[in-house]
Design a protein around this motif. Sequence first.
Motif, PDB file in Angstrom:
ATOM      1  N   GLU A 329       0.740  -1.282  -0.107  1.00 33.19           N
ATOM      2  CA  GLU A 329      -0.066   0.113   0.072  1.00 33.19           C
ATOM      3  C   GLU A 329       0.938   1.198  -0.046  1.00 33.19           C
ATOM      4  O   GLU A 329       2.216   1.225   0.142  1.00 33.19           O
ATOM      5  N   LYS A 330       0.203   2.422  -0.258  1.00 34.36           N
ATOM      6  CA  LYS A 330       1.019   3.619  -0.453  1.00 34.36           C
ATOM      7  C   LYS A 330       1.290   4.204   1.461  1.00 34.36           C
ATOM      8  O   LYS A 330       0.162   4.399   2.034  1.00 34.36           O
ATOM      9  N   ASP A 332       1.041   6.520   4.343  1.00 36.68           N
ATOM     10  CA  ASP A 332       0.563   7.802   4.308  1.00 36.68           C
ATOM     11  C   ASP A 332       0.628   8.507   5.508  1.00 36.68           C
ATOM     12  O   ASP A 332       0.488   9.757   5.340  1.00 36.68           O
TER      13      ASP A 332
END
Length: 412
Positions: A329-330, A332
């Motif tokens: 995932e990116k 954050d």
Amino acid sequence: KEHYKVLVLGGGTGGIAMSARMKRKLGAENVAVVETSEMHYYQPIWTLVGAGVKSVASSGRPTASVIPPGVKWVKSNVREIDPDANTVRTDNGMEISYQYLIVALGLQLHYEKIKGLPEIDDWEEFKIGSNYSVQTVEKTWSALQNFKEGNAIFSFPNTPVKCAGAPQKIMYLTDAYLRKTGKRATANIVYNTSLPVLFGIKKYADALWEIVKNRDIQVNLRHNLVEVRANKQEAVFENLDNPGETEVFEYEMLHVTPPMGPNPVIKGSSLADEGGWLDVNKETLQHNKYPNVFGIGDCTNLPTVKTAAAVAAQSSILDRTISKVLKNEKPDTKYDGYTSCPLVTSYSKVILAEFDYSGQPLETFPIDQSKERWTMYHMKADVMPPLYWHGLLKGFWGGPGPIRKIMHLGMK
Ligand code: FAD
Ligand code: UQ1
């Protein structure tokens, strides 16, 4: 050839904190740390060691005792990082491959760049000290005790430094010591700094200017130490606004803050920016070119002041970034540049500077921290060391952000 899921380079503040966090996330057998030094030091306490408050022995513990149990300790020097091949070579001939790399190699001290600075063994005779290394910090205390009369000179180099307040903390402690021992009337205290300011953040700089004025301390801006003539007890400073022009100061005591620079192993690799620092994203701490490489602490090009307090805040951010990357995932959460510098202004007072990338104060406590306070001295001298050994190094202390939020509940 050995392989680890996570390889950590450097077993200082950031390296040990991240090793503990990675062990918790992935299991000890998946983590290794490369560190050459037998001892790990809590550097922030050296300010008080130089002033005779704490012993140098109290600042160090064996590296073996701070490496999280089960995590592999590669006891050698990193010689070369090859991020294109995901491998690291060490001085003892090992080649280690990794899936993820965390770089925490700190910065380099460059005492050798000051012309004429004698061998450390002779510093006591020549009345020189420096709180910046374990070999030299006790020399500061000797110079203080041997002080008779004359100039006490304190330098600040023309490079980035770690803990930008430390070069002047020892000056305030010297002032206090000389007053206590009745020698202040025949002493001149002089702060020669390369910077155009006394401190980078205006709120704290204003408070510090007030203090130097009240204590009769002389500040010379844009003065850079370039040479020491130890036999004559003279220090030569270059005027940075008029290069080539020098001024000679006789001294009875000289405290040297050495020039500092990037770690040569990083500088010589494709991980470096133009300046030689590890090139990371300033919000996520992920490398800007190699997504499986991360950085923390003094070795990085994060545009904030290099401190252990910053490392604490970065460790929780990096933990979160790596969790996201592991899940594809990116990242954050965003690092705000938080850093902190407890400005010791006497044997019982501290101004607790805290700020972020914006250069605005970002204070933990709902009181004016630019005031000298004994509570903050107590925190620096007695609360921070256990917080470091048992909180930060164990991967539990990720900076005071959560405390700040609670402290400011219901306030603006
Ligand atoms: P370090 O802790 O320096 O660790 C780097 C590690 O990498 C070292 O263990 C080194 O041996 C290892 N290493 C280097 N090269 C290699 C290689 N090639 N191979 C293998 N290992 C290698 N911070 C505060 O928050 N508050 C303070 O009050 C404060 N006061 C300070 C006062 C002084 C006098 C000093 C010197 C520092 C102070 N600091 C303070 C700053 C703080 O100590 C550092 O910012 C912090 O320790 C940085 O952590 P790091 O992991 O980036 O680097
Ligand atoms: C901090 O977190 C830290 O790392 C453990 C330091 O290094 C010794 C500090 O000097 C400071 C001031 C902090 C910040 C902590 C609080 C509670 C404000």
